[in-house]
Scaffold this motif. Structure first.
Motif, PDB file in Angstrom:
ATOM      1  N   THR A  77      22.924 -14.916   6.234  1.00  0.00           N
ATOM      2  CA  THR A  77      23.995 -14.452   7.104  1.00  0.00           C
ATOM      3  C   THR A  77      25.299 -15.201   6.895  1.00  0.00           C
ATOM      4  O   THR A  77      26.370 -14.611   6.917  1.00  0.00           O
ATOM      5  CB  THR A  77      23.561 -14.575   8.576  1.00  0.00           C
ATOM      6  OG1 THR A  77      22.328 -13.897   8.730  1.00  0.00           O
ATOM      7  CG2 THR A  77      24.582 -13.981   9.504  1.00  0.00           C
ATOM      8  N   ALA A  78      25.255 -16.499   6.661  1.00  0.00           N
ATOM      9  CA  ALA A  78      26.463 -17.314   6.584  1.00  0.00           C
ATOM     10  C   ALA A  78      27.160 -17.251   5.224  1.00  0.00           C
ATOM     11  O   ALA A  78      28.216 -17.838   5.053  1.00  0.00           O
ATOM     12  CB  ALA A  78      26.126 -18.760   6.914  1.00  0.00           C
ATOM     13  N   GLU A  79      26.599 -16.563   4.272  1.00  0.00           N
ATOM     14  CA  GLU A  79      27.176 -16.521   2.938  1.00  0.00           C
ATOM     15  C   GLU A  79      28.170 -15.381   2.785  1.00  0.00           C
ATOM     16  O   GLU A  79      28.327 -14.539   3.649  1.00  0.00           O
ATOM     17  CB  GLU A  79      26.058 -16.324   1.903  1.00  0.00           C
ATOM     18  CG  GLU A  79      25.126 -17.483   1.775  1.00  0.00           C
ATOM     19  CD  GLU A  79      24.089 -17.242   0.693  1.00  0.00           C
ATOM     20  OE1 GLU A  79      23.984 -16.112   0.197  1.00  0.00           O
ATOM     21  OE2 GLU A  79      23.386 -18.191   0.357  1.00  0.00           O
ATOM     22  N   THR A  80      28.802 -15.375   1.629  1.00  0.00           N
ATOM     23  CA  THR A  80      29.613 -14.217   1.256  1.00  0.00           C
ATOM     24  C   THR A  80      28.659 -13.114   0.813  1.00  0.00           C
ATOM     25  O   THR A  80      27.525 -13.387   0.408  1.00  0.00           O
ATOM     26  CB  THR A  80      30.569 -14.570   0.099  1.00  0.00           C
ATOM     27  OG1 THR A  80      29.800 -15.030  -1.015  1.00  0.00           O
ATOM     28  CG2 THR A  80      31.561 -15.650   0.517  1.00  0.00           C
ATOM     29  N   PRO A  81      29.075 -11.867   0.876  1.00  0.00           N
ATOM     30  CA  PRO A  81      28.146 -10.788   0.513  1.00  0.00           C
ATOM     31  C   PRO A  81      27.765 -10.812  -0.969  1.00  0.00           C
ATOM     32  O   PRO A  81      28.592 -11.096  -1.829  1.00  0.00           O
ATOM     33  CB  PRO A  81      28.917  -9.519   0.860  1.00  0.00           C
ATOM     34  CG  PRO A  81      30.316  -9.917   1.078  1.00  0.00           C
ATOM     35  CD  PRO A  81      30.355 -11.370   1.342  1.00  0.00           C
ATOM     36  N   LEU A  82      26.492 -10.510  -1.229  1.00  0.00           N
ATOM     37  CA  LEU A  82      26.031 -10.379  -2.616  1.00  0.00           C
ATOM     38  C   LEU A  82      26.658  -9.150  -3.266  1.00  0.00           C
ATOM     39  O   LEU A  82      27.122  -9.200  -4.404  1.00  0.00           O
ATOM     40  CB  LEU A  82      24.510 -10.235  -2.667  1.00  0.00           C
ATOM     41  CG  LEU A  82      23.674 -11.429  -2.290  1.00  0.00           C
ATOM     42  CD1 LEU A  82      22.207 -11.040  -2.258  1.00  0.00           C
ATOM     43  CD2 LEU A  82      23.907 -12.557  -3.261  1.00  0.00           C
ATOM     44  N   TYR A  83      26.644  -8.049  -2.529  1.00  0.00           N
ATOM     45  CA  TYR A  83      27.192  -6.779  -3.017  1.00  0.00           C
ATOM     46  C   TYR A  83      27.932  -6.090  -1.890  1.00  0.00           C
ATOM     47  O   TYR A  83      27.601  -6.258  -0.717  1.00  0.00           O
ATOM     48  CB  TYR A  83      26.068  -5.851  -3.507  1.00  0.00           C
ATOM     49  CG  TYR A  83      25.258  -6.444  -4.627  1.00  0.00           C
ATOM     50  CD1 TYR A  83      25.760  -6.482  -5.922  1.00  0.00           C
ATOM     51  CD2 TYR A  83      23.996  -6.960  -4.385  1.00  0.00           C
ATOM     52  CE1 TYR A  83      25.022  -7.036  -6.948  1.00  0.00           C
ATOM     53  CE2 TYR A  83      23.250  -7.513  -5.405  1.00  0.00           C
ATOM     54  CZ  TYR A  83      23.764  -7.547  -6.678  1.00  0.00           C
ATOM     55  OH  TYR A  83      23.038  -8.100  -7.678  1.00  0.00           O
ATOM     56  N   ARG A  84      28.903  -5.287  -2.279  1.00  0.00           N
ATOM     57  CA  ARG A  84      29.612  -4.423  -1.330  1.00  0.00           C
ATOM     58  C   ARG A  84      29.533  -2.999  -1.866  1.00  0.00           C
ATOM     59  O   ARG A  84      29.867  -2.743  -3.019  1.00  0.00           O
ATOM     60  CB  ARG A  84      31.084  -4.836  -1.203  1.00  0.00           C
ATOM     61  CG  ARG A  84      31.292  -6.143  -0.520  1.00  0.00           C
ATOM     62  CD  ARG A  84      32.755  -6.431  -0.209  1.00  0.00           C
ATOM     63  NE  ARG A  84      33.719  -5.790  -1.069  1.00  0.00           N
ATOM     64  CZ  ARG A  84      34.392  -6.395  -2.052  1.00  0.00           C
ATOM     65  NH1 ARG A  84      34.177  -7.663  -2.307  1.00  0.00           N
ATOM     66  NH2 ARG A  84      35.271  -5.739  -2.767  1.00  0.00           N
ATOM     67  N   ILE A  85      29.100  -2.096  -1.025  1.00  0.00           N
ATOM     68  CA  ILE A  85      29.098  -0.672  -1.356  1.00  0.00           C
ATOM     69  C   ILE A  85      30.317  -0.091  -0.650  1.00  0.00           C
ATOM     70  O   ILE A  85      30.401  -0.140   0.575  1.00  0.00           O
ATOM     71  CB  ILE A  85      27.792  -0.002  -0.888  1.00  0.00           C
ATOM     72  CG1 ILE A  85      26.597  -0.689  -1.549  1.00  0.00           C
ATOM     73  CG2 ILE A  85      27.821   1.494  -1.199  1.00  0.00           C
ATOM     74  CD1 ILE A  85      25.274  -0.387  -0.890  1.00  0.00           C
ATOM     75  N   GLU A  86      31.265   0.406  -1.439  1.00  0.00           N
ATOM     76  CA  GLU A  86      32.541   0.848  -0.887  1.00  0.00           C
ATOM     77  C   GLU A  86      32.721   2.351  -1.012  1.00  0.00           C
ATOM     78  O   GLU A  86      32.276   2.948  -1.990  1.00  0.00           O
ATOM     79  CB  GLU A  86      33.708   0.156  -1.592  1.00  0.00           C
ATOM     80  CG  GLU A  86      33.718  -1.339  -1.429  1.00  0.00           C
ATOM     81  CD  GLU A  86      34.895  -1.992  -2.109  1.00  0.00           C
ATOM     82  OE1 GLU A  86      35.625  -1.308  -2.865  1.00  0.00           O
ATOM     83  OE2 GLU A  86      35.104  -3.196  -1.894  1.00  0.00           O
TER      84      GLU A  86
END
Length: 114
Positions: free
Chosen positions: A61-70
């Motif tokens: 939860t505290a990390e940056t996202p692994l992937y973003r689906i845009e």
């Protein structure tokens, strides 16, 4: 007596925000469920903005996202409105169909069987 309206209302042609529809979310959440079951992903976040909608996937939860689906509807006529972006801002796949774009993430599920 005159009233001055301090609020400005958006024009009917301008979208308030871009969002994923039900069929798009069902495809994304089906993939998300498989990745959670495999232990790869643990959390997600959805952001709906004026020009794009983003489904972010996290390992913790505290990390940056692994992937973003845009989803960017303005790119519908060009490269396609769907894209998968990695943690280092590299576009892994872009296209017109969400199912085809999500295949780049489904490959992460395929592992060599010993």
């Amino acid at each position: 007596m005159s009233f001055q309206n301090s609020q400005s209302f958006p024009s009917p042609s301008a979208p308030l925000q871009v969002a994923f529809n039900r069929s798009e979310l069902s495809l994304i959440l089906a993939l998300y469920g498989r990745m959670v079951a495999a232990g790869e992903w643990r959390d997600y976040g959805i952001s709906c903005q004026r020009e794009l909608a983003v489904f972010s996937v996290f390992k913790r939860t505290a990390e940056t996202p692994l992937y973003r689906i845009e989803k960017r509807p303005k790119l519908r006529q060009r490269q396609g409105m769907y894209s998968v972006v990695s943690m280092d801002q590299q576009i892994l796949k872009r296209g017109h169909e969400l199912k085809a774009v999500l295949r780049v993430l489904e490959r992460k599920l395929i592992r060599a069987v010993k």
